[in-house]
Design an enzyme around this catalytic site. Structure first.
Site, PDB file in Angstrom:
ATOM      1  CG  ASP A 163      33.027  -6.499  -9.083  1.00 40.22           C
ATOM      2  OD1 ASP A 163      33.626  -5.657  -8.253  1.00 40.22           O
ATOM      3  OD2 ASP A 163      32.494  -7.426  -8.524  1.00 40.22           O
TER       4      ASP A 163
ATOM      5  CG  ASP B 196      36.920 -15.796  -9.917  1.00 42.75           C
ATOM      6  OD1 ASP B 196      37.605 -15.517  -9.099  1.00 42.75           O
ATOM      7  OD2 ASP B 196      36.286 -16.837  -9.600  1.00 42.75           O
TER       8      ASP B 196
ATOM      9  CE  LYS C 151      42.670  -8.816   2.425  1.00 42.58           C
ATOM     10  NZ  LYS C 151      42.564  -8.395   0.990  1.00 42.58           N
TER      11      LYS C 151
ATOM     12  CE1 TYR D 184      39.777  -9.816   4.220  1.00 43.82           C
ATOM     13  CE2 TYR D 184      41.011  -9.074   6.545  1.00 43.82           C
ATOM     14  CZ  TYR D 184      40.413  -8.579   5.119  1.00 43.82           C
ATOM     15  OH  TYR D 184      40.352  -7.555   4.750  1.00 43.82           O
TER      16      TYR D 184
ATOM     17  CG  ASN E  33      40.647  -3.128  -4.006  1.00 48.21           C
ATOM     18  OD1 ASN E  33      40.727  -3.122  -2.741  1.00 48.21           O
ATOM     19  ND2 ASN E  33      39.127  -3.200  -4.443  1.00 48.21           N
TER      20      ASN E  33
ATOM     21  CB  THR F  14      33.421  -1.067   2.115  1.00 50.29           C
ATOM     22  OG1 THR F  14      33.788  -2.106   2.559  1.00 50.29           O
ATOM     23  CG2 THR F  14      34.659  -0.126   2.106  1.00 50.29           C
TER      24      THR F  14
HETATM   25  P1  NAD Z   1      33.569  -4.911  -0.966  1.00 51.72           P
HETATM   26  O1  NAD Z   1      32.740  -5.902  -0.669  1.00 51.72           O
HETATM   27  O2  NAD Z   1      32.905  -3.639  -0.772  1.00 51.72           O
HETATM   28  O3  NAD Z   1      34.100  -4.751  -2.575  1.00 51.72           O
HETATM   29  C1  NAD Z   1      34.943  -5.870  -3.123  1.00 51.72           C
HETATM   30  C2  NAD Z   1      34.514  -6.140  -4.606  1.00 51.72           C
HETATM   31  O4  NAD Z   1      35.260  -7.259  -4.826  1.00 51.72           O
HETATM   32  C3  NAD Z   1      32.994  -6.648  -4.800  1.00 51.72           C
HETATM   33  O5  NAD Z   1      32.513  -5.591  -5.788  1.00 51.72           O
HETATM   34  C4  NAD Z   1      33.080  -7.952  -5.372  1.00 51.72           C
HETATM   35  O6  NAD Z   1      32.164  -8.188  -6.368  1.00 51.72           O
HETATM   36  C5  NAD Z   1      34.410  -8.056  -5.947  1.00 51.72           C
HETATM   37  N1  NAD Z   1      34.954  -9.378  -5.935  1.00 51.72           N
HETATM   38  C6  NAD Z   1      34.993 -10.269  -4.931  1.00 51.72           C
HETATM   39  N2  NAD Z   1      35.511 -11.441  -5.337  1.00 51.72           N
HETATM   40  C7  NAD Z   1      35.758 -11.201  -6.327  1.00 51.72           C
HETATM   41  C8  NAD Z   1      36.900 -12.188  -7.570  1.00 51.72           C
HETATM   42  N3  NAD Z   1      37.056 -13.359  -6.924  1.00 51.72           N
HETATM   43  N4  NAD Z   1      37.079 -11.638  -8.722  1.00 51.72           N
HETATM   44  C9  NAD Z   1      36.630 -10.355  -8.943  1.00 51.72           C
HETATM   45  N5  NAD Z   1      36.094  -9.578  -8.092  1.00 51.72           N
HETATM   46  C10 NAD Z   1      35.810  -9.775  -7.004  1.00 51.72           C
HETATM   47  O7  NAD Z   1      34.924  -4.936  -0.170  1.00 51.72           O
HETATM   48  P2  NAD Z   1      35.990  -3.356   0.149  1.00 51.72           P
HETATM   49  O8  NAD Z   1      35.788  -3.230   1.587  1.00 51.72           O
HETATM   50  O9  NAD Z   1      35.998  -2.700  -0.623  1.00 51.72           O
HETATM   51  O10 NAD Z   1      37.377  -4.434   0.231  1.00 51.72           O
HETATM   52  C11 NAD Z   1      38.303  -4.342  -0.964  1.00 51.72           C
HETATM   53  C12 NAD Z   1      39.448  -4.808  -0.165  1.00 51.72           C
HETATM   54  O11 NAD Z   1      39.927  -3.909   0.624  1.00 51.72           O
HETATM   55  C13 NAD Z   1      39.627  -6.328   0.121  1.00 51.72           C
HETATM   56  O12 NAD Z   1      40.695  -6.854  -0.526  1.00 51.72           O
HETATM   57  C14 NAD Z   1      39.459  -6.213   1.380  1.00 51.72           C
HETATM   58  O13 NAD Z   1      39.877  -7.487   1.947  1.00 51.72           O
HETATM   59  C15 NAD Z   1      40.315  -4.932   1.656  1.00 51.72           C
HETATM   60  N6  NAD Z   1      40.232  -4.356   2.965  1.00 51.72           N
HETATM   61  C16 NAD Z   1      38.986  -3.997   3.392  1.00 51.72           C
HETATM   62  C17 NAD Z   1      38.816  -3.340   4.657  1.00 51.72           C
HETATM   63  C18 NAD Z   1      37.342  -2.752   5.231  1.00 51.72           C
HETATM   64  O14 NAD Z   1      37.447  -2.463   6.456  1.00 51.72           O
HETATM   65  N7  NAD Z   1      36.700  -2.914   4.362  1.00 51.72           N
HETATM   66  C19 NAD Z   1      39.859  -3.403   5.339  1.00 51.72           C
HETATM   67  C20 NAD Z   1      41.129  -3.700   4.881  1.00 51.72           C
HETATM   68  C21 NAD Z   1      41.232  -4.323   3.692  1.00 51.72           C
END
Ligand code: NAD
Length: 249
Positions: free
Chosen positions: A37, A58, A157, A153, A85, A188
């Site tokens: 992370d 990153d 995706k 976004y 992820n 989340t």
């Molecule tokens: P979140 O924001 O709770 O967690 C994302 C994590 O990624 C954070 O800890 C952040 O610090 C880390 N991060 C961000 N940019 C980064 C980078 N450049 N390098 C390394 N780490 C990085 O988000 P989430 O809801 O758990 O989402 C996780 C994945 O699921 C994402 O790809 C998101 O697009 C996808 N997603 C989420 C949802 C939803 O409804 N929450 C739905 C569909 C898809």
């Protein structure tokens, strides 16, 4: 014997939300977890909780990505699972007409280039082992599009989904499975932040979920653990929807 016993799993975005829940799920199923992370506080915390390794990286930076896999390999001697992820979302809905090029680029860099780099640099490890499971986090919007004006976004995706399908086909004969995970809305911090600014948007989204609620991160983690395991040995190049019925409605 647990399902992921001694498998080495690298999880990006492990500090929060879906990644965090998956780190705990993988650990409970016996995996050795490498938590990646950008956020050092949350990343290090989850690594400690699951008895794994934290690597700050990153995913949009190629040097960081090669370094994180090297650290995983140096520590555990193999890499069996890559859960790519980490992702970001624009802070609010914005029409394509108002989407600036810099905002567009950053979303592509993290969500799409990040997954490209993570796949590119983990496949050589898995190839040498003749086995591996890659799960890339896309979204239901990659399949269905979105009415909510987040073009950067949705496009990122869609790219993740297409890339996962193609890699799944290309590397199938080498024992490497590649799947796109397509969650519906998940409760989340990413979603909470968006909806705090726009509660009406949350309500509209909810109407479209046949199960009538958003997913818990643990419900997504259960699907990831399945895809990562040998229980999913005949599943590759798929769009794996975990969306509460949205795509069927
Ligand atoms: P979140 O924001 O709770 O967690 C994302 C994590 O990624 C954070 O800890 C952040 O610090 C880390 N991060 C961000 N940019 C980064 C980078 N450049 N390098 C390394 N780490 C990085 O988000 P989430 O809801 O758990 O989402 C996780 C994945 O699921 C994402 O790809 C998101 O697009 C996808 N997603 C989420 C949802 C939803 O409804 N929450 C739905 C569909 C898809």
């Amino acid at each position: 014997m647990q399902r992921l016993q001694d498998r080495v799993a690298v999880i990006t975005g492990a500090g929060s939300g879906i990644g965090l829940a998956t780190a705990h799920r993988f650990a409970r199923e016996g995996a050795k977890v490498v938590a990646v992370d950008l956020d050092e506080v949350t990343g290090a915390k989850v690594a400690e909780e699951v008895g794994g390794l934290y690597v700050k990286a990153d995913v949009a930076d190629e040097n960081d990505v090669t370094r994180m896999y090297q650290a995983a390999f140096d520590t555990y001697g193999r890499i069996d699972i890559a859960f790519n992820n980490a992702g970001i979302s624009p802070p609010e809905d914005v029409s394509i007409l108002d989407t600036g090029i810099e905002a567009w680029r950053r979303v592509q860099e993290v969500n799409l280039t990040g997954v490209y780099l993570c796949c590119k640099h983990v496949i050589p490890y898995m190839r040498r082992q003749g086995k591996g499971s890659i799960i890339n986090t896309a979204s239901f919007v990659a399949v269905l599009g979105s009415a909510t004006s987040q073009i950067s976004y949705t496009a990122s995706k869609g790219g993740v989904l297409a890339m996962s399908r193609e890699l799944g086909v290309q590397f199938a004969r080498e024992g490497i499975r590649v799947n796109a995970l397509c969650p519906g809305p998940v409760d989340t911090p990413l979603l909470r932040e968006l909806f705090a600014k726009d509660p009406e948007r949350a309500r509209r989204r909810l109407v479209h979920v046949p199960l009538g609620r958003f997913a818990r991160a643990e419900e997504i983690a259960a699907a990831v653990a399945f895809l990562a395991s040998d229980d999913a040995s005949f599943i590759t190049a798929s769009e794996f929807l975990v969306d509460g019925g949205i795509s069927g409605a």
